[in-house]
Design a protein around this motif. Structure first.
Motif, short mmCIF file in Angstrom:
data_model
loop_
_atom_site.label_atom_id
_atom_site.label_comp_id
_atom_site.label_asym_id
_atom_site.label_seq_id
_atom_site.Cartn_x
_atom_site.Cartn_y
_atom_site.Cartn_z
N GLU A 36 0.83 -1.20 0.00
CA GLU A 36 0.00 0.00 0.00
C GLU A 36 0.87 1.26 0.00
N LYS A 67 3.00 3.01 3.12
CA LYS A 67 3.22 2.02 4.19
C LYS A 67 4.59 1.35 4.00
N PRO A 68 5.18 0.86 5.10
CA PRO A 68 6.46 0.16 4.99
C PRO A 68 6.37 -1.07 4.09
N LEU A 69 7.41 -1.29 3.33
CA LEU A 69 7.54 -2.48 2.49
C LEU A 69 8.93 -3.05 2.72
N TYR A 70 8.99 -4.19 3.38
CA TYR A 70 10.27 -4.82 3.67
C TYR A 70 10.72 -5.68 2.50
N HIS A 108 6.50 -10.67 7.86
CA HIS A 108 5.11 -10.28 7.57
C HIS A 108 4.21 -10.61 8.76
N THR A 161 5.16 -8.16 11.81
CA THR A 161 4.93 -6.72 11.66
C THR A 161 3.56 -6.37 11.08
N HIS A 221 3.18 -5.88 8.06
CA HIS A 221 3.47 -5.11 6.85
C HIS A 221 3.81 -6.04 5.69
N ALA A 252 5.72 3.59 -1.67
CA ALA A 252 5.97 2.68 -0.55
C ALA A 252 7.27 3.05 0.15
#
Length: 239
Positions: free
Chosen positions: A130, A133-136, A148, A151, A153, A178
């Motif tokens: 999204e 929002k954080p994206l690892y 996932h 978190t 996320h 992101a």
């Protein structure tokens, strides 16, 4: 000139170079090189497309994994969107919203991809990405599932330390809003042996190139050196 007047030989005259012919030859060689490169790129692309078609077909034949699939139990992760094909766990490898390859994970953790398929710049996503929002971005499937779950996320598994940057660049283009975060492996055992900590170095370099942050597992005192990723850390805390 003196030698000519005296009728002496000084080794013969060298033919004059035809600069126009030289330039024509250089251009011919350059065109041949470009044509070879074009054909190589076209052949590679065609190969990727064949493997992508096969991956899509096999992915459609795969089923929900067995509740007690050994790798899932070993890593203590949820199956998420992973599937099972014969006796292998299957993870979809994606690029630009499409499945382009598959990673097969055996019960003992051995992994392989479809031969000749694309990997560089590809990833296996966990969760919905999204804007804002954080994206690892991490290395392995189990690490991605773990982060996932911990978190909430979205996480993308780049599948190797060398693909952290290419996968990050692809994700950055696809999801410019992101907030990328590199979740690196910490190869402390190699570092203790005087060898490069490849996971840590790759995470730092990828984060620098992407202009984002990075995180590494926060190991408690006395944690065994062979542990390296976030899944290892969670399993250690559950003991």
């Amino acid at each position: 000139m003196i030698a000519q007047k005296l009728g002496l030989s000084i080794g013969g005259e060298q033919p004059k170079r035809d600069l126009l012919e030289d330039e024509i030859e250089r251009q011919r060689i350059a065109r041949q090189r470009m044509e070879r490169e074009r054909k190589a790129v076209a052949a590679q692309q065609a190969g990727w497309e064949r493997v992508a078609a096969r991956a899509t077909r096999l992915w459609g034949l795969a089923i929900l994994p067995a509740p007690a699939f050994p790798y899932i139990e070993l890593k203590r992760i949820k199956p998420h969107h992973l599937r099972q094909y014969n006796d292998k766990l299957v993870a979809p490898i994606c690029r630009r919203g499409s499945v382009v390859n598959l990673q097969f994970i055996a019960a003992d953790g051995m992994k392989r991809f479809l031969l000749g398929g694309r990997i560089n710049g590809c990833y296996c996503p966990f969760g919905r990405i999204e804007p804002g929002k954080p994206l690892y971005i991490v290395e392995g499937i189990a690490t991605a599932a773990t982060l996932h779950e911990e978190t909430g996320h979205p996480v993308a598994a780049a599948l190797s330390s060398t693909n952290l940057l290419p996968a990050g660049q692809e994700l950055q283009r696809r999801y410019p809003d992101a907030k990328l975060i590199i979740g690196g492996d910490d190869d402390r055992a190699k570092e203790a042996e005087g060898k490069p900590n490849a996971g840590k170095q790759a995470a730092i370099q990828a984060a620098k190139a992407l202009g984002c942050g990075y995180v590494l597992p926060a190991w408690p005192e006395g944690a065994p050196l062979h542990l390296s990723d976030f899944n290892d850390l969670r399993l250690l805390k559950e003991v």
